[in-house]
Design a protein around this motif. Structure first.
Motif, mmCIF file in Angstrom:
data_model
loop_
_atom_site.group_PDB
_atom_site.id
_atom_site.type_symbol
_atom_site.label_atom_id
_atom_site.label_comp_id
_atom_site.label_asym_id
_atom_site.label_seq_id
_atom_site.Cartn_x
_atom_site.Cartn_y
_atom_site.Cartn_z
ATOM 1 N N THR A 1 24.630 77.145 22.056
ATOM 2 C CA THR A 1 23.640 77.849 22.856
ATOM 3 C C THR A 1 22.380 78.015 22.021
ATOM 4 O OG1 THR A 1 25.357 79.045 24.032
ATOM 5 C CG2 THR A 1 23.144 79.975 24.121
ATOM 6 N N TYR A 2 21.240 77.637 22.604
ATOM 7 C CA TYR A 2 19.957 77.707 21.898
ATOM 8 C C TYR A 2 18.945 78.484 22.726
ATOM 9 C CZ TYR A 2 21.917 73.867 19.184
ATOM 10 O OH TYR A 2 22.725 73.086 18.401
ATOM 11 N N LEU A 3 18.117 79.261 22.053
ATOM 12 C CA LEU A 3 16.958 79.881 22.674
ATOM 13 C C LEU A 3 15.795 78.935 22.417
ATOM 14 C CD1 LEU A 3 15.297 82.151 23.964
ATOM 15 C CD2 LEU A 3 15.125 83.179 21.673
ATOM 16 N N VAL A 4 15.205 78.395 23.480
ATOM 17 C CA VAL A 4 14.105 77.436 23.350
ATOM 18 C C VAL A 4 12.829 78.120 23.841
ATOM 19 C CG1 VAL A 4 13.224 75.174 24.014
ATOM 20 C CG2 VAL A 4 15.694 75.517 23.757
ATOM 21 N N GLU A 5 11.843 78.198 22.956
ATOM 22 C CA GLU A 5 10.580 78.849 23.293
ATOM 23 C C GLU A 5 9.435 77.857 23.155
ATOM 24 O OE1 GLU A 5 11.100 83.276 21.657
ATOM 25 O OE2 GLU A 5 11.549 81.694 20.195
ATOM 26 N N GLN A 6 8.644 77.745 24.211
ATOM 27 C CA GLN A 6 7.429 76.937 24.129
ATOM 28 C C GLN A 6 6.352 77.834 23.543
ATOM 29 O OE1 GLN A 6 7.764 75.115 28.315
ATOM 30 N NE2 GLN A 6 6.521 73.693 27.121
ATOM 31 N N MET A 7 5.701 77.321 22.505
ATOM 32 C CA MET A 7 4.749 78.116 21.748
ATOM 33 C C MET A 7 3.335 77.563 21.897
ATOM 34 S SD MET A 7 6.918 80.224 20.321
ATOM 35 C CE MET A 7 5.905 81.031 19.092
ATOM 36 N N GLU A 8 2.397 78.481 21.880
ATOM 37 C CA GLU A 8 0.979 78.129 21.796
ATOM 38 C C GLU A 8 0.460 78.893 20.590
ATOM 39 O OE1 GLU A 8 -2.663 79.166 24.533
ATOM 40 O OE2 GLU A 8 -1.436 77.574 25.436
ATOM 41 N N GLY A 9 0.385 78.200 19.469
ATOM 42 C CA GLY A 9 0.091 78.890 18.209
ATOM 43 C C GLY A 9 1.272 79.775 17.855
ATOM 44 N N VAL B 1 4.490 83.062 22.386
ATOM 45 C CA VAL B 1 5.511 82.463 23.247
ATOM 46 C C VAL B 1 4.947 82.403 24.666
ATOM 47 C CG1 VAL B 1 7.828 82.723 24.201
ATOM 48 C CG2 VAL B 1 7.379 83.408 21.842
ATOM 49 N N ILE B 2 4.930 81.186 25.257
ATOM 50 C CA ILE B 2 4.415 81.062 26.627
ATOM 51 C C ILE B 2 5.525 80.814 27.642
ATOM 52 C CG2 ILE B 2 2.093 80.382 25.934
ATOM 53 C CD1 ILE B 2 2.868 77.479 26.524
ATOM 54 N N ALA B 3 6.725 80.430 27.163
ATOM 55 C CA ALA B 3 7.885 80.247 28.042
ATOM 56 C C ALA B 3 9.134 80.269 27.174
ATOM 57 C CB ALA B 3 7.787 78.940 28.807
ATOM 58 N N ALA B 4 10.240 80.740 27.755
ATOM 59 C CA ALA B 4 11.500 80.785 27.012
ATOM 60 C C ALA B 4 12.666 80.504 27.951
ATOM 61 C CB ALA B 4 11.677 82.145 26.347
ATOM 62 N N ARG B 5 13.667 79.792 27.417
ATOM 63 C CA ARG B 5 14.883 79.483 28.187
ATOM 64 C C ARG B 5 16.075 79.465 27.247
ATOM 65 N NH1 ARG B 5 14.277 74.086 31.556
ATOM 66 N NH2 ARG B 5 16.363 74.697 32.156
ATOM 67 N N ILE B 6 17.237 79.772 27.787
ATOM 68 C CA ILE B 6 18.501 79.605 27.069
ATOM 69 C C ILE B 6 19.072 78.268 27.527
ATOM 70 C CG2 ILE B 6 20.835 80.480 26.726
ATOM 71 C CD1 ILE B 6 18.755 82.300 25.502
ATOM 72 N N ILE B 7 19.407 77.394 26.567
ATOM 73 C CA ILE B 7 19.889 76.043 26.881
ATOM 74 C C ILE B 7 21.198 75.793 26.137
ATOM 75 C CG2 ILE B 7 19.376 73.563 26.607
ATOM 76 C CD1 ILE B 7 17.561 74.777 28.624
ATOM 77 N N ILE C 1 7.461 73.682 20.035
ATOM 78 C CA ILE C 1 8.686 74.252 20.580
ATOM 79 C C ILE C 1 9.489 74.843 19.430
ATOM 80 C CG2 ILE C 1 10.811 73.803 21.884
ATOM 81 C CD1 ILE C 1 8.293 71.179 22.071
ATOM 82 N N ARG C 2 9.872 76.107 19.583
ATOM 83 C CA ARG C 2 10.735 76.765 18.600
ATOM 84 C C ARG C 2 12.129 76.860 19.211
ATOM 85 N NH1 ARG C 2 8.588 82.291 16.581
ATOM 86 N NH2 ARG C 2 8.985 82.897 18.731
#
Length: 91
Positions: free
Chosen positions: A3-11, A14-20, A47-48
């Motif tokens: 299970t991963y927490l995936v965060e789209q980053m802008e600098g 965090v602009i979006a986050a999902r559990i994948i 992406i973090r």
């Protein structure tokens, strides 16, 4: 699967986050964004990915159009290898 927490980053934001659930952090980043990713280069948008069980953090960036050329490296015209020159003189 992990299970991963995936965060789209802008600098640093965090602009979006999902559990994948995915087999690897790399696949989690690609699955979450539906885009090709690569190891992070210093870009504003990235992406973090955090491994929820181990606490490891991974960073990826999006593959740009110029990086996605799969035709292979191009050669400079009229440039030959040493072995090619010898073969041409002999034959």
């Amino acid at each position: 699967m992990q299970t991963y927490l995936v965060e789209q980053m802008e600098g640093d934001d965090v602009i979006a986050a999902r559990i994948i659930n995915a087999p690897s952090p790399f696949r989690a980043a690609a699955m979450s964004t539906d885009r090709r990713v690569t190891l992070r280069t210093w870009q504003k948008d990235w992406i973090r990915v955090t491994d929820e069980n181990r606490g490891h953090i991974f960073a990826y960036c999006f593959v740009s159009a110029e990086d996605s050329d799969t035709s292979g490296p191009t050669k400079a015209p009229n440039k030959q290898k040493k072995g090619q020159k010898a073969d041409q003189r002999a034959g």
